[in-house]
Structures are given as C-alpha cells and as structure tokens.
Design a protein around this motif. Structure first.
Motif: not given
Length: 405
Positions: A96-125
């Motif tokens: 199952a997917l696991q929820r990652v707790t993070a502070n999105f209190a200031d996220l604008a949720r309107q129309g096509e806006a919201g939590l969008l793109g994602l990139a992993i840092d090359p040094g993530f390890a």
C-alpha cells in the motif's frame, strides 16, 4: 483582465497572422514536424519504427486523486504528488501507499494549481533531498521547495528558503514541472498564468523554462547570468504558453518540453539556450489583454522564434507530461519521446533522429483510450515506464513493460 480564446484576429494583430500557416508548413518540412492542419497529427510508421513489442500494463496503485508527478529515490521506492496536497511513498515491489506527513498549510488549492512537479536530488542517497514545484498562498505564487525525507520515509520537512519563488500563479496555466538535469541543475517549466505580456517579458518568470543551481542561485552559464534583474538571471528560454512536460533525452544533453496550445497546436520543442518560442498572447502592443487568437509560435512577429519539432495541428490533444522510453527490451520504442495526452486520453510516441527532427509518430495502442486522461510518464529504475492517470477520482499508477513474447 479579459481573456480572449478565439482565433479571429483583431485588426491590430491581423497583419501578423498573414503567411504564418505557410511558414509553419515550411518549418515542418525542414524539421520533420507534422504540418499544423486538421488531420496532420500523426505520421505513418517508417520501417525503423515498426518493430515495436506488445506491452503489458499493470495497475500498480489505484484510488489516487489527480496524481501529478512521480520520482524514484532508490531502486525500489517512489514518491508521488497529488495536486490536492498529498505526498505519498510507495514501493515498486508492491504494498500500500504510505502517507508522507509534510506541512502544506500554505498550499494554494485552486483550479489547476496545487502540489505539482517533483524531482529527486542527485545526492538523495546521502542527503534524502527532493524538490516540489507547488502553488503558494501569502504571497500568491508558484515556487520550487526543497524537502528532506525522514529516514523512515514517514515525514518530510522543508529545508531553507524556496529554491525559486515568484513564479506567477493562476487558476490555469501554471506549468510547474521540475527535473534534475544531468548537469546537476534544476530545470523548471512555468506557465504564462493567463497574463498577456508574461511570456515575452524576461523579467517575469511566467511562460519560461528556468535553470537554477540547487541552492537557488543562477548558473554562471545561463543566457543572462549578469542581468540586473534577478529573475532574468534564471531564464533559460522564453515565449511559452503552458509547458507541463520536461525531460532530458537519454545519452544526450538535449532538453525537451511539451506544452498546451489554445485551440490548436500543442507543441514538442527542443529547449534551446536563450531562444524565443514565439507565444505572445496580447491583443496589440499597447493592449495587454490576454488574447489567444495568435499563433503558438508566431514566426511572422518573431522571425527568430524556434519552430516546434512537432505540433498537434487542429484540434489539440492536451499534451501534458513527457518521458523518454529507454532500454533494449523496448525494441522499436527504445529512445522515443512519449507524450501524455489529457484530452486525447492516451500516449503519443514520437521518433526523433539524432538532431531532433521528428521521423514518425504513433499512438501507443495499449494505452490509447484505455485508462482515461494521462498526466505523467517517467521511466523507473527497473526499466519500466510508470504512468499517472488524471481522471479526478480513482486515478492510477500504471506500470508498463515490454511483453516477454
């Protein structure tokens, strides 16, 4: 500010439209792009492109709500964003997917806006860092935020100031795809936020491809690294409408983007340094009303603008995400640009030669009209193609692999 969406030009813009169709057709001959006319959205496969395998499509996860992007921090785990502000962690091996707790209190949720793109840092390890491109309230903008995932994967915290802020925010045309490039930089596609002068204004971050160091500074080899205006220093190229697809072609330094057209001419572009891509949605030089009755790439108004490598013609397909399929197991699909389609509900495969000219296109049959709207395509560390649907409810993460037969 009014928004005009039809293609009946006002007298002040009518002269700029004369000859554009023939100019685009000529560009298509030179680049291998489809001529932007009705029915000219697809090539017949050539002999090099016919040897494609059958594909197996599995539903890895279901029950998501508008998943927007996916990234792979290691060989088995993936992070996925949902536009409403949910971040989740999953495993390619299942579960199952696991929820990652993070502070999105200031996220604008309107129309096509919201939590969008994602990139992993090359040094993530070693640093457990990833980035999101997300919409923000107070002030209202889109921004790239740096996060650190906890060792357990159950939570994430913000690290430092936003990498980029001040990207225009609107109910539509937010762009907001972010990728980590092979050069170690972050690359971000931004929409014009339905603001007429934004795409051609290099001091406005809307309607652009941006390039930034991971600490938020401007790279010294950007087109305008010494500009007085700090925003201009981040601009890689400009003149875009709503680019939501951004990907590097494997084995090359070529960055490609796909973007939504208004009523016609979705585009696939090779994202060149410092160049203008010709979108200028204003009614006239003195009237900044957002006016979409202009060409996506206006070669009459901007003679040095870069013609699209491929364009949908009429109607649009609502091109969103972009990924390059890679690996010998994919046969004739190896190396193709795969374009997610929202309105057209499928995936378009585009074959390119070494220089970036289009040689063929075809719908991928196993995904065509089978899973609804497609938002994102990413190759995983296991050689599979991961696909996110965008149907509002019961969205899915699909795993697509070449059939062994």
């Amino acid at each position: 500010m009014g928004i005009v969406t039809n293609h009946r030009l006002s007298p002040t813009r009518r002269g700029a439209r004369v000859g554009v169709g023939s100019a685009l057709a000529a560009a298509a001959v030179l680049t291998g792009a489809a001529t932007p006319t009705a029915g000219a959205t697809q090539f017949r496969l050539n002999s090099a492109a016919r040897d494609v395998p059958a594909l197996t499509v599995e539903v890895l996860q279901a029950g998501l709500a508008v998943p927007w992007d996916i990234g792979f921090p290691d060989a088995d785990r993936y992070l996925v964003t949902e536009r409403s502000g949910r971040l989740r962690l999953g495993r390619l091996s299942g579960g199952a997917l696991q929820r990652v707790t993070a502070n999105f209190a200031d996220l604008a949720r309107q129309g096509e806006a919201g939590l969008l793109g994602l990139a992993i840092d090359p040094g993530f390890a070693t640093n457990r860092t990833f980035y999101t491109c997300q919409s923000h309230v107070g002030p209202n903008d889109n921004r790239v935020v740096r996060w650190r995932l906890s060792a357990t994967g159950t939570s994430a915290v913000r690290v430092g100031a936003p990498v980029i802020s001040g990207i225009p925010l609107a109910n539509i045309h937010n762009g907001c795809r972010v990728v980590a490039g092979p050069d170690g930089k972050l690359w971000v596609s931004t929409g014009d936020a339905a603001t007429g002068r934004a795409p051609q204004d290099k001091t406005n971050l809307g309607g652009k491809i941006l390039r930034v160091n991971r600490d938020g500074t401007a790279p010294a080899d950007n087109p305008w690294p010494k500009a007085t205006n700090a925003k201009r220093r981040l601009v890689w190229n400009y003149g875009h409408r709503n680019p939501q697809g951004l990907a590097f072609r494997p084995g090359t330094s070529q960055l490609w983007n796909v973007e939504h057209g208004p009523e016609r001419d979705d585009e696939l572009n090779l994202a060149l340094k410092g160049r203008n891509y010709g979108w200028n949605p204003v009614a006239s030089p003195t009237n900044p009303t957002y006016y979409q009755g202009v060409p996506m790439t206006d070669l009459a108004e901007f003679t040095d603008a870069v013609p699209a490598a491929w364009t949908s013609g009429l109607p649009t397909l609502a091109t969103s995400g972009l990924g390059f399929i890679s690996g010998p197991a994919w046969g004739g699909y190896d190396g193709v640009a795969a374009i997610a389609q929202l309105k057209n509900a499928g995936v378009l495969a585009v074959w390119l030669d070494a220089a970036g000219a289009v040689t063929a296109t075809a719908e991928i049959p196993e995904l065509n009209d089978a899973y609804g709207r497609i938002r994102t395509l990413r190759m995983g560390p296991d050689g599979a193609l991961y696909v996110l649907t965008s149907n509002t409810t019961n969205d899915k993460i699909l795993r697509v692999t070449p059939s062994s037969s």
